[in-house]
Design a protein around this motif. Structure first.
Motif, PDB file in Angstrom:
ATOM      1  N   SER A  17      10.122  10.891  -0.351  1.00 27.73           N
ATOM      2  CA  SER A  17       8.776  11.456   0.011  1.00 27.73           C
ATOM      3  C   SER A  17       7.789  10.381  -0.380  1.00 27.73           C
ATOM      4  O   SER A  17       6.739  10.348   0.428  1.00 27.73           O
ATOM      5  CB  SER A  17       8.556  12.774  -0.866  1.00 27.73           C
ATOM      6  N   THR A  18       7.663   9.538  -1.078  1.00 27.89           N
ATOM      7  CA  THR A  18       6.859   8.554  -1.287  1.00 27.89           C
ATOM      8  C   THR A  18       6.741   7.504   0.137  1.00 27.89           C
ATOM      9  O   THR A  18       5.542   6.878   0.197  1.00 27.89           O
ATOM     10  CB  THR A  18       7.190   7.506  -2.672  1.00 27.89           C
ATOM     11  N   LEU A  19       7.592   7.619   0.677  1.00 25.12           N
ATOM     12  CA  LEU A  19       7.736   6.597   1.826  1.00 25.12           C
ATOM     13  C   LEU A  19       7.009   7.288   2.956  1.00 25.12           C
ATOM     14  O   LEU A  19       6.652   6.447   4.113  1.00 25.12           O
ATOM     15  CB  LEU A  19       9.182   6.312   2.348  1.00 25.12           C
ATOM     16  N   LYS A  23       0.691  -1.273   0.008  1.00 25.03           N
ATOM     17  CA  LYS A  23       0.042  -0.135   0.000  1.00 25.03           C
ATOM     18  C   LYS A  23       0.951   0.979   0.078  1.00 25.03           C
ATOM     19  O   LYS A  23       0.492   2.505  -0.063  1.00 25.03           O
ATOM     20  CB  LYS A  23      -0.847  -0.001   1.260  1.00 25.03           C
ATOM     21  N   ILE A  24       2.068   0.890  -0.154  1.00 25.72           N
ATOM     22  CA  ILE A  24       2.899   2.017  -0.211  1.00 25.72           C
ATOM     23  C   ILE A  24       3.292   2.341  -1.599  1.00 25.72           C
ATOM     24  O   ILE A  24       3.826   1.267  -2.297  1.00 25.72           O
ATOM     25  CB  ILE A  24       3.981   2.180   0.782  1.00 25.72           C
ATOM     26  N   ASP A  67       1.392  -7.456  11.985  1.00 27.03           N
ATOM     27  CA  ASP A  67       1.473  -6.290  11.300  1.00 27.03           C
ATOM     28  C   ASP A  67       0.215  -5.972  10.809  1.00 27.03           C
ATOM     29  O   ASP A  67      -0.593  -6.762  10.383  1.00 27.03           O
ATOM     30  CB  ASP A  67       2.603  -6.464   9.947  1.00 27.03           C
ATOM     31  N   SER A  68      -0.457  -4.953  11.565  1.00 28.53           N
ATOM     32  CA  SER A  68      -1.906  -4.773  11.298  1.00 28.53           C
ATOM     33  C   SER A  68      -2.058  -4.233   9.998  1.00 28.53           C
ATOM     34  O   SER A  68      -2.915  -4.382   9.142  1.00 28.53           O
ATOM     35  CB  SER A  68      -2.391  -3.818  12.376  1.00 28.53           C
ATOM     36  N   ASP A  69      -1.065  -3.419   9.518  1.00 33.29           N
ATOM     37  CA  ASP A  69      -1.048  -2.994   8.293  1.00 33.29           C
ATOM     38  C   ASP A  69      -0.489  -3.860   7.246  1.00 33.29           C
ATOM     39  O   ASP A  69       0.291  -4.773   7.488  1.00 33.29           O
ATOM     40  CB  ASP A  69       0.023  -1.678   8.305  1.00 33.29           C
ATOM     41  N   SER A  70      -0.833  -3.990   6.249  1.00 30.50           N
ATOM     42  CA  SER A  70      -0.612  -4.731   5.285  1.00 30.50           C
ATOM     43  C   SER A  70       0.869  -4.367   4.858  1.00 30.50           C
ATOM     44  O   SER A  70       1.153  -3.359   5.187  1.00 30.50           O
ATOM     45  CB  SER A  70      -1.411  -4.641   3.946  1.00 30.50           C
ATOM     46  N   GLY A  71       1.423  -5.337   4.081  1.00 25.17           N
ATOM     47  CA  GLY A  71       2.777  -5.112   3.642  1.00 25.17           C
ATOM     48  C   GLY A  71       3.503  -6.207   3.612  1.00 25.17           C
ATOM     49  O   GLY A  71       4.960  -6.193   3.288  1.00 25.17           O
ATOM     50  N   HIS A  72       3.030  -7.416   3.989  1.00 24.51           N
ATOM     51  CA  HIS A  72       3.579  -8.519   3.931  1.00 24.51           C
ATOM     52  C   HIS A  72       3.924  -8.763   2.608  1.00 24.51           C
ATOM     53  O   HIS A  72       5.010  -9.519   2.187  1.00 24.51           O
ATOM     54  CB  HIS A  72       2.672  -9.565   4.432  1.00 24.51           C
TER      55      HIS A  72
END
Lengths: 220, 597
Positions: free
Chosen positions: B288-290, B269-270, B340-345
């Motif tokens: 900045s995108t991060l 999602k990033i 990790d509640s946020d996705s990103g796996h």
């Protein structure tokens, strides 16, 4: 014996209540004539059954403490004061005799034992017997039971006709031996006589019951 | 002569006695029984017969007469018996019975016995005992019926019989007794299907003796599924229907079920790094995108768990970097996907995030686990990786992932090398700073400086005052603490291992400490303070319980390795003068307590 056990379990209260109820019912019934004779006879037969069980227990209790009174030395039944009352001695005779005669015989037997039982109950109090209180108790019960049965039979005979009303009361001679052992032996003998007579009464009542209830196989 | 004859007689008598001849022994009456109160039988047991044929006779006297009668019938009931028929039987009359044994030598009388028929009634066993299996609402029960002994006259009421019944299952020991009274039928309800039952009946007159038990009647209860069978069929059909419906539902929803049970790995999602930006050299925009504007929340962020991974490429890779790839990357690894509640796996394969794979040459075997901080060593000579340390699986193929969320709106952190506590258990997202320690050589000076500059530049948004001295090999440094005053405490990741050991209690041996150096802190200036971890290959750190001692001993060990030349910038956190040390080892003399934020 089941019947003996059940009769033993009866308390005095229950018995007296039952007796009173029986008497009341019988009186009412005799007046109203509603209850059939078969039921009355059934009730009377139950009474006599209990009476016989009681007297058997009593004689056994007497015998356990005095085993010398064995069968060989038991006084003959002909020596009982009721031996003069002639009655059927086998089935054939019993079935031939009419109901009134039977009823009369029964009532005479019972009546003849009324006084001796009272006497025996009085003498049982002072018995030199280890279980004399229990014996006394049982004789009391015998007395009451035979009394209620007597009343019932009176009512029954009233329904059966005048021929059943004939009652002969046999005399009872109080022999009061001085020594206690003789008293004991006499008591035992008398109780044996009563036991036999109660068996007679029971058997004849059951014959009468069966005879009167031809439409009711549960009575036989 | 006379004496001789007398003597002979005596002898014969004696001889006769010696041979057992003599009068018979005394017989004994066993018992008398009447089966129906109309007849009765008496049995006796003979005594010794004296050796001579002996005859027995029974005499009786009725109590109401004195006439002696003899037994009328010796045959009917067998040997040594006397049967009184109904004409000779009187009830309520006493029979005085005596048995006499007679032989040539004499006669012997038994003891007399009094018998009253009324008291010896023992009927025969009940007859025609029949048992049938019947059904009551689907449940089986046994109905037992019998008849009175044929001789007993019940109809006239001469005898009243009472019955007793006993039953048991085949194989049981105990009989179950019941008293049907005067009835001639009885129902047994506690019956189990498929079992065999045994039933016996006996009777007695109301004031008499029990008869013998009737011969055993056996009955087998069939498997009684009649009532149950329909129930089972119904259950079977219903359950199969339910199963079919379930299968159908599952089949219809198989796709959504799959999605539910095994969720696909979501894409990132990033935005991650935009390679174009990197190519263009626009590092600021790249980073900045991060950033996520609203993250992290200023007050509640757990600074301790941030690990800033900073690496500085050494000269070997600098060439590859010339293309403009970023020198410094911040990798954040999520410790374990489950937290990790946020996705990103799933960002493993994201090209945006990952720096050119080519830069990471021999990392692959090092990365096996999720938690790892991969020590990346730029030098190819480092074949070994500290494999004992947990590697993050996310690093798949040697890449480290970044989670920009940790970086974005945070107040600028200065990375200060501070040993980090074992944060692995706590926060899941760590940014590991990978510090590349490149061997120092004059050639590289230039690169280092460049790197420095680049680092500074590239990290300007994220880290202010991040200073990394160029090092000879890449190392992971993790952020131990983010201090509010713009300091990030960095610590070589090997420290974690040690910290782990510390937590567990006491000694630990770190096998791979060689790539990590502890960043002590970053001072207000652009200095990253590093504690020398093990920079040498294969160095081991011995850990002890005492923290201070650990550090010192670690450092002492570090000192022993001479073959690694690294530059570590060590600065005492508490204000001592910064010291730029151009060798790889930290001067133990200058190593000190962890600067406290």
């Amino acid at each position: 014996m089941i019947l003996q056990e059940t009769s033993l379990e009866d308390t005095d209260m229950d018995r007296s209540k039952g007796r009173k109820l029986f008497m009341t019912v019988l009186c009412l019934v005799a007046v109203s004539g509603a209850l059939p004779i078969a039921d009355l006879l059934d009730r009377a037969a139950q009474h006599s059954d209990r009476l016989h069980s009681l007297s058997t227990l009593l004689t056994q209790e007497m015998d356990t403490h005095f085993p010398f009174m064995e069968q060989g030395t038991t006084p003959q039944p002909s020596q009982c004061h009721t031996s003069t009352l002639e009655g059927p001695t086998d089935k054939v005779q019993a079935l031939q005799v009419s109901e009134h005669t039977l009823m009369s015989l029964l009532r005479s037997l019972l009546q003849s034992w009324a006084e001796p039982l009272a006497f025996l109950s009085a003498s049982a109090n002072t018995l030199p017997h280890p279980a004399h209180s229990s014996i006394f108790n049982k004789i009391q019960q015998l007395q009451q039971n035979s009394k209620s049965l007597r009343h019932g039979l009176d009512i029954l005979s009233a329904r059966m006709g005048p021929a059943a009303q004939v009652v002969s009361i046999l005399p009872f001679y109080r022999n009061d031996p001085g020594d206690k052992i003789s008293k004991l032996i006499n008591l035992q003998f008398q109780l044996n006589c009563f036991r036999r007579d109660s068996d007679k009464i029971d058997s004849f009542l059951k014959v009468l019951r069966c005879r009167s209830g031809r439409m009711r196989p549960d009575l036989c | 002569m006379k004496e001789v004859s007398v003597l002979l007689l005596c002898l014969s008598l004696v001889g006769g006695k010696a041979a057992g001849l003599g009068p018979p022994g005394k017989p004994t009456l066993i018992n008398c029984r009447s089966p129906e109160k109309e007849t009765f039988t008496c049995w006796w047991k003979p005594g010794s017969d004296g050796g001579l044929p002996t005859t027995y006779a029974l005499y009786y006297v009725k109590d109401n007469s004195d006439t002696l009668y003899e037994c009328p019938d010796y045959q009917t009931e067998g040997e040594n018996s006397c049967f009184f028929n109904k004409y000779e039987t009187s009830v309520w009359v006493n029979y005085n019975i005596t048995v006499v044994a007679t032989n040539e030598k004499g006669r012997t009388f038994s003891d007399p016995v009094d018998v009253d028929v009324a008291y010896i009634v023992q009927p025969h066993t009940p007859e025609n005992v029949s048992v049938t299996v019947m059904e009551d609402n689907g449940w089986p029960f046994l109905r037992v019926s019998w008849e009175s002994p044929h001789k007993a006259d019940i109809r006239s009421g001469w005898i009243t019989l009472i019955y007793e019944l006993r039953s048991k299952m085949e194989g049981e020991d105990e009989w179950e007794e019941n008293y049907p009274g005067q009835q001639k039928t009885f129902n047994i309800f506690s019956v189990r299907s498929g079992r065999t039952y045994l039933v016996e009946v006996r009777c007695r007159p109301d004031h008499g003796l029990w008869s013998d038990w009737s011969p055993t009647t056996t009955i087998k209860v069939p498997q009684y599924f009649l009532g149950e069978r329909y129930l089972w069929i119904l259950i079977f059909v219903f359950s199969s229907l339910v199963i079919l419906i379930l299968i159908w539902i599952i089949y219809m929803n198989s796709q959504s079920l799959k999605r539910c049970i095994l969720p696909p790995i979501p894409g990132p999602k990033i935005k991650g790094f935009d390679h174009q930006h990197i190519k263009n050299g626009d590092y600021k925009d790249c980073f900045s995108t991060l950033m996520i504007p609203e993250f992290p929340p200023t007050s509640s962020l757990d600074h301790d768990n941030l690990l800033v991974e900073i690496f500085v490429r050494d000269e070997q890779e600098a060439s590859t970097e010339e293309e403009g790839k970023d020198l410094q990357e911040n990798y954040c690894k999520s410790e374990s996907s489950m937290f990790d509640s946020d996705s990103g796996h799933g960002s493993c394969d994201s090209h945006i995030l990952l720096i050119d794979k080519s830069k990471w040459t021999d990392n692959e075997e090092a990365i096996s686990n999720r938690d790892v901080v991969k020590p990346e060593i730029s030098q190819n000579s480092r074949a070994e990786r500290p494999s004992s340390y947990h590697s993050s699986p996310d690093a798949c193929d040697g890449r480290v992932k970044t989670w920009p969320s940790l970086f974005s709106p945070a107040p600028p952190y200065t990375s200060s090398a501070i040993p980090q506590k074992s944060s692995l258990e706590r926060m899941k997202q760590h940014c590991y700073s990978d510090s590349l320690f490149a061997p120092i050589s004059s050639d590289k000076e230039k690169h280092k400086k460049e790197a420095k500059r680049e680092l500074q530049a590239s990290q300007s948004d994220v880290f202010d005052n991040v200073f990394l001295t160029p090092f000879s090999s890449t190392q992971y440094v993790e952020v131990q603490k983010v201090c509010s005053n713009d300091t990030v405490l960095l610590q070589p990741v090997v420290e974690l291992n040690r910290r782990h050991a510390e937590a567990e209690g006491c000694s630990c041996v770190v096998g791979q400490g060689e790539d990590y150096s502890k960043v002590k802190g970053v001072d207000g200036g652009n200095m990253v303070l590093l504690e020398s971890g093990g920079n040498g290959a294969g160095m081991e750190m011995d850990c002890f319980c005492d923290k201070m001692e650990e550090r010192r001993s670690c450092l002492a060990n570090v000192k022993t390795h001479k073959n690694v030349s690294m530059q570590i910038a060590v600065q005492q956190a508490q204000g001592e003068q910064r010291q730029m040390v151009d060798n790889c080892y930290v001067d133990t003399a200058t190593m000190f307590s962890v600067p406290m934020c």
